[in-house]
Scaffold this motif. Structure first.
Motif, PDB file in Angstrom:
ATOM      1  N   ALA A   1      71.046 -23.061 -19.356  1.00 15.64           N
ATOM      2  CA  ALA A   1      70.647 -22.783 -17.971  1.00 15.64           C
ATOM      3  C   ALA A   1      69.167 -22.418 -17.907  1.00 15.64           C
ATOM      4  CB  ALA A   1      71.508 -21.658 -17.396  1.00 15.64           C
ATOM      5  N   VAL A   2      68.713 -21.584 -18.838  1.00 10.12           N
ATOM      6  CA  VAL A   2      67.302 -21.182 -18.868  1.00 10.12           C
ATOM      7  C   VAL A   2      66.405 -22.386 -19.111  1.00 10.12           C
ATOM      8  CG1 VAL A   2      65.578 -19.851 -20.155  1.00 10.12           C
ATOM      9  CG2 VAL A   2      67.768 -18.807 -19.572  1.00 10.12           C
ATOM     10  N   SER A   3      66.858 -23.319 -19.946  1.00  6.64           N
ATOM     11  CA  SER A   3      66.049 -24.503 -20.232  1.00  6.64           C
ATOM     12  C   SER A   3      65.802 -25.318 -18.967  1.00  6.64           C
ATOM     13  CB  SER A   3      66.723 -25.374 -21.304  1.00  6.64           C
ATOM     14  OG  SER A   3      67.847 -26.053 -20.794  1.00  6.64           O
ATOM     15  N   TYR A   4      66.822 -25.427 -18.107  1.00  3.13           N
ATOM     16  CA  TYR A   4      66.642 -26.147 -16.840  1.00  3.13           C
ATOM     17  C   TYR A   4      65.747 -25.372 -15.883  1.00  3.13           C
ATOM     18  CZ  TYR A   4      69.998 -29.784 -18.012  1.00  3.13           C
ATOM     19  OH  TYR A   4      70.634 -30.858 -18.600  1.00  3.13           O
ATOM     20  N   ILE A   5      65.830 -24.060 -15.920  1.00  2.00           N
ATOM     21  CA  ILE A   5      64.946 -23.241 -15.087  1.00  2.00           C
ATOM     22  C   ILE A   5      63.486 -23.458 -15.494  1.00  2.00           C
ATOM     23  CG2 ILE A   5      64.260 -20.863 -14.540  1.00  2.00           C
ATOM     24  CD1 ILE A   5      67.255 -20.120 -14.798  1.00  2.00           C
ATOM     25  N   ILE A   6      63.235 -23.464 -16.807  1.00  5.13           N
ATOM     26  CA  ILE A   6      61.874 -23.703 -17.302  1.00  5.13           C
ATOM     27  C   ILE A   6      61.393 -25.094 -16.907  1.00  5.13           C
ATOM     28  CG2 ILE A   6      60.460 -23.992 -19.384  1.00  5.13           C
ATOM     29  CD1 ILE A   6      62.218 -21.856 -20.722  1.00  5.13           C
ATOM     30  N   GLN A   7      62.277 -26.072 -17.058  1.00  2.86           N
ATOM     31  CA  GLN A   7      61.906 -27.458 -16.756  1.00  2.86           C
ATOM     32  C   GLN A   7      61.549 -27.626 -15.280  1.00  2.86           C
ATOM     33  OE1 GLN A   7      64.290 -31.647 -16.845  1.00  2.86           O
ATOM     34  NE2 GLN A   7      64.338 -30.474 -18.757  1.00  2.86           N
ATOM     35  N   ASN A   8      62.392 -27.093 -14.397  1.00  2.00           N
ATOM     36  CA  ASN A   8      62.129 -27.237 -12.967  1.00  2.00           C
ATOM     37  C   ASN A   8      60.982 -26.349 -12.503  1.00  2.00           C
ATOM     38  OD1 ASN A   8      64.391 -28.987 -11.486  1.00  2.00           O
ATOM     39  ND2 ASN A   8      65.330 -27.948 -13.210  1.00  2.00           N
ATOM     40  N   GLY A   9      60.818 -25.182 -13.144  1.00  2.00           N
ATOM     41  CA  GLY A   9      59.662 -24.349 -12.836  1.00  2.00           C
ATOM     42  C   GLY A   9      58.359 -25.039 -13.204  1.00  2.00           C
ATOM     43  N   SER A  10      58.366 -25.768 -14.329  1.00  2.00           N
ATOM     44  CA  SER A  10      57.178 -26.524 -14.738  1.00  2.00           C
ATOM     45  C   SER A  10      56.841 -27.605 -13.723  1.00  2.00           C
ATOM     46  CB  SER A  10      57.407 -27.153 -16.119  1.00  2.00           C
ATOM     47  OG  SER A  10      57.631 -26.164 -17.101  1.00  2.00           O
ATOM     48  N   MET A  11      57.876 -28.236 -13.163  1.00  2.92           N
ATOM     49  CA  MET A  11      57.656 -29.255 -12.128  1.00  2.92           C
ATOM     50  C   MET A  11      56.964 -28.655 -10.906  1.00  2.92           C
ATOM     51  SD  MET A  11      61.182 -31.471 -12.097  1.00  2.92           S
ATOM     52  CE  MET A  11      61.799 -32.290 -13.566  1.00  2.92           C
TER      53      MET A  11
END
Length: 290
Positions: A101-111
């Motif tokens: 879940a955190v990995s997706y948060i980081i990915q979308n936050g980077s976007m």
């Protein structure tokens, strides 16, 4: 052409190996899995681009700044999420899901911060190419291989031959016994996650000038890094790098002589083959319970 393929495979393999080092380090010191490694690589690459490419901070200072930031990010991740879930008696599978879940948060936050378009990471060295066996190789590619090997050696010495590294391993093996010996288990575990995140960020800054920086950069690399760790012997520092090198070479030769469309297929078939034939990996780390 063979030398160029080998060098390209080793560069890719060393990046996989750095991610695998993070997986192995966390497992060796805390007995857990962390699937944020790939996206932390992406975050490190973006931060490196921002400090070096936008603010024009010297690259070595940029590396130091990003290393410290990501060390903190890894520790916050462990203290803010993982340790709290463990304290509640949550099953290990749920801590793994939390890292996904955190990995997706980081990915979308980077976007949101840097956008979805690929960004060109500025060159690090004024000398564009060096010659090895008469073949021109991009300087950043050679340095990527060199730094990956150095990181492996440093982490191995740290874990095996330093007091704090021994404390980290003791905390993973038996937290209660470690506490009784005066070891700060909480600090040891948090620092392990921090070092793992910092190493992944370093991999992102090394690969940035070679492949550019984009939000999904680390997604595939993270999975391949995990495969590398398993192939080498999950938890073994040397195994992480050897597994990464093998996987990188297999992918590169597959792309060069068969088709790039099949490189992922061949890589994961190789992983499944290792799991069935040699689940302990190349370096014979314990992988099967009695």
């Amino acid at each position: 052409m063979i030398i160029q393929i080998i060098v390209s495979g080793l560069v890719l393999g060393c990046v996989y190996g750095l991610i695998a080092l993070g997986y192995s380090l966390i497992y060796k010191a805390s007995g857990m899995l962390n699937f944020t490694q790939g996206d932390i690589l992406t975050l490190g690459a973006f931060l490196g681009y921002t400090f070096y490419g936008v603010f024009h901070i010297p690259f070595l200072l940029t590396v130091l700044i990003v290393f410290v930031i990501m060390l903190g990010v890894g520790m916050v991740l462990e203290k803010g999420i993982i340790s709290k879930l463990v304290a509640k008696g949550t099953l290990p599978i749920y801590t793994v899901l939390a890292t996904i879940a955190v990995s997706y948060i980081i990915q979308n936050g980077s976007m949101l911060v840097w956008g979805t378009q690929a960004i060109n990471f500025p060159r690090i060295f004024s000398i564009q190419n060096i010659k090895i066996f008469g073949v021109k190789i991009q300087t950043e590619a050679f340095v990527c291989i060199l730094i990956s090997i150095v990181c492996m050696l440093i982490l191995h010495v740290f874990m095996k031959h330093t007091k704090f590294g021994t404390s980290m391993r003791a905390a993973a093996m038996d937290p209660l016994a470690a506490r009784s010996l005066g070891i700060n288990v909480s600090l040891a575990t948090g620092l392990t996650w921090g070092i793992s995140a910092a190493v992944a960020a370093l991999a992102g800054m090394l690969i940035g000038p070679l492949y550019g920086v984009y939000t999904t950069l680390g997604a595939t690399i993270g999975r391949k890094g995990f495969a590398s760790a398993v192939m080498g012997g999950y938890g073994n520092m040397y195994g992480a790098m050897v597994g990464g090198a093998i996987l990188g070479l297999v992918e590169t030769f597959t792309s060069a002589y068969i088709s790039s469309s099949y490189k992922d297929l061949v890589a994961y078939v190789l992983l499944i083959t290792f799991l069935f034939i040699k689940p302990t990996g190349i370096f014979n780390e314990r992988a099967i319970q009695d």
